[in-house]
Design an enzyme around this catalytic site. Structure first.
Site, PDB file in Angstrom:
ATOM      1  N   GLU A  87       0.804  -1.211   0.000  1.00  0.00           N
ATOM      2  CA  GLU A  87       0.000   0.000   0.000  1.00  0.00           C
ATOM      3  C   GLU A  87       0.847   1.275   0.000  1.00  0.00           C
ATOM      4  OE1 GLU A  87      -2.047  -3.387   0.853  1.00  0.00           O
ATOM      5  OE2 GLU A  87      -0.650  -2.621   2.350  1.00  0.00           O
ATOM      6  N   ILE A 125      10.098  -9.594   4.766  1.00  0.00           N
ATOM      7  CA  ILE A 125      10.983 -10.664   5.220  1.00  0.00           C
ATOM      8  C   ILE A 125      10.555 -11.968   4.580  1.00  0.00           C
ATOM      9  CG2 ILE A 125      11.900 -11.902   7.227  1.00  0.00           C
ATOM     10  CD1 ILE A 125      11.071  -9.406   8.904  1.00  0.00           C
ATOM     11  N   THR A 141       8.051 -18.923   0.753  1.00  0.00           N
ATOM     12  CA  THR A 141       7.926 -18.634  -0.680  1.00  0.00           C
ATOM     13  C   THR A 141       8.718 -17.361  -1.000  1.00  0.00           C
ATOM     14  OG1 THR A 141       5.991 -17.198  -0.486  1.00  0.00           O
ATOM     15  CG2 THR A 141       5.578 -19.587  -0.642  1.00  0.00           C
ATOM     16  N   HIS A 194       7.364 -14.635  -2.002  1.00  0.00           N
ATOM     17  CA  HIS A 194       6.371 -13.559  -2.011  1.00  0.00           C
ATOM     18  C   HIS A 194       7.002 -12.218  -1.665  1.00  0.00           C
ATOM     19  CE1 HIS A 194       2.980 -11.155  -0.328  1.00  0.00           C
ATOM     20  NE2 HIS A 194       2.402 -11.596  -1.413  1.00  0.00           N
ATOM     21  N   ARG A 238      19.481  -4.307   9.688  1.00  0.00           N
ATOM     22  CA  ARG A 238      19.312  -3.120   8.853  1.00  0.00           C
ATOM     23  C   ARG A 238      18.398  -2.067   9.472  1.00  0.00           C
ATOM     24  NH1 ARG A 238      20.898  -7.275   6.444  1.00  0.00           N
ATOM     25  NH2 ARG A 238      22.046  -7.287   4.490  1.00  0.00           N
TER      26      ARG A 238
END
Length: 159
Positions: free
Chosen positions: A63, A87, A91, A93, A132
């Site tokens: 979004e 993260i 899969t 994704h 990070r």
């Protein structure tokens, strides 16, 4: 992302005239909040007034581009910073969303003629994301430095 960040030449940039839009995802909220805090801290250190920073929250990284476009449309916006954390899991994704968001943010920048800093961190593991966002790799400051540099560059162009 490389660990070889550019030299921070922004030490001399005065951000007191900049208006910064920040859109931050709520998914992986603790990590995104850490990025947001580091971004804001660096912007304020460069002279950007807290009142000149407009932050909006969205559910997730997918979004972020829509909200970035809305911030870019606000009169006087100098630069937009997009924040999120993706993260990996079972899969790929996170990689697909990361690519989609990256392309969309670039389109926002080009369509609205406002620099958009892609601060959506894409990692394979939670440990990488923590390093990070909350650890020794200060991506938040790097995103803020990029925003300051691009905002200063933007002011050199006449419309």
């Amino acid at each position: 992302m490389s660990r070889d960040a550019p030299s921070p030449s922004v030490a001399v940039i005065d951000g007191s005239t900049f208006r910064v839009g920040i859109v931050a995802a709520c998914y992986n909220e603790t990590l995104v909040n850490a990025l947001l805090a580091r971004v804001t801290e660096r912007l304020c250190a460069a002279g950007v007034a807290e009142g000149a920073i407009h932050t909006v929250r969205v559910p997730g990284s997918h979004e972020v581009p829509w909200a970035a476009a809305e911030l870019a449309r606000e009169p006087g916006t100098t630069v937009v910073i997009a924040l999120g954390v993706l993260i990996g899991g079972d899969t790929n994704h996170h990689e697909m969303v990361g690519q989609s968001v990256s392309h969309a943010l670039q389109q926002v920048a080009l369509a609205h003629r406002v620099p958009v800093i892609n601060g959506v961190v894409v990692t394979d593991t939670l440990a990488q994301a923590r390093a990070r966002c909350t650890g020794r790799i200060n991506r938040g400051a790097e995103f803020a430095n990029a925003a300051l540099t691009m905002a200063a560059l933007k002011t050199t162009f006449k419309r």
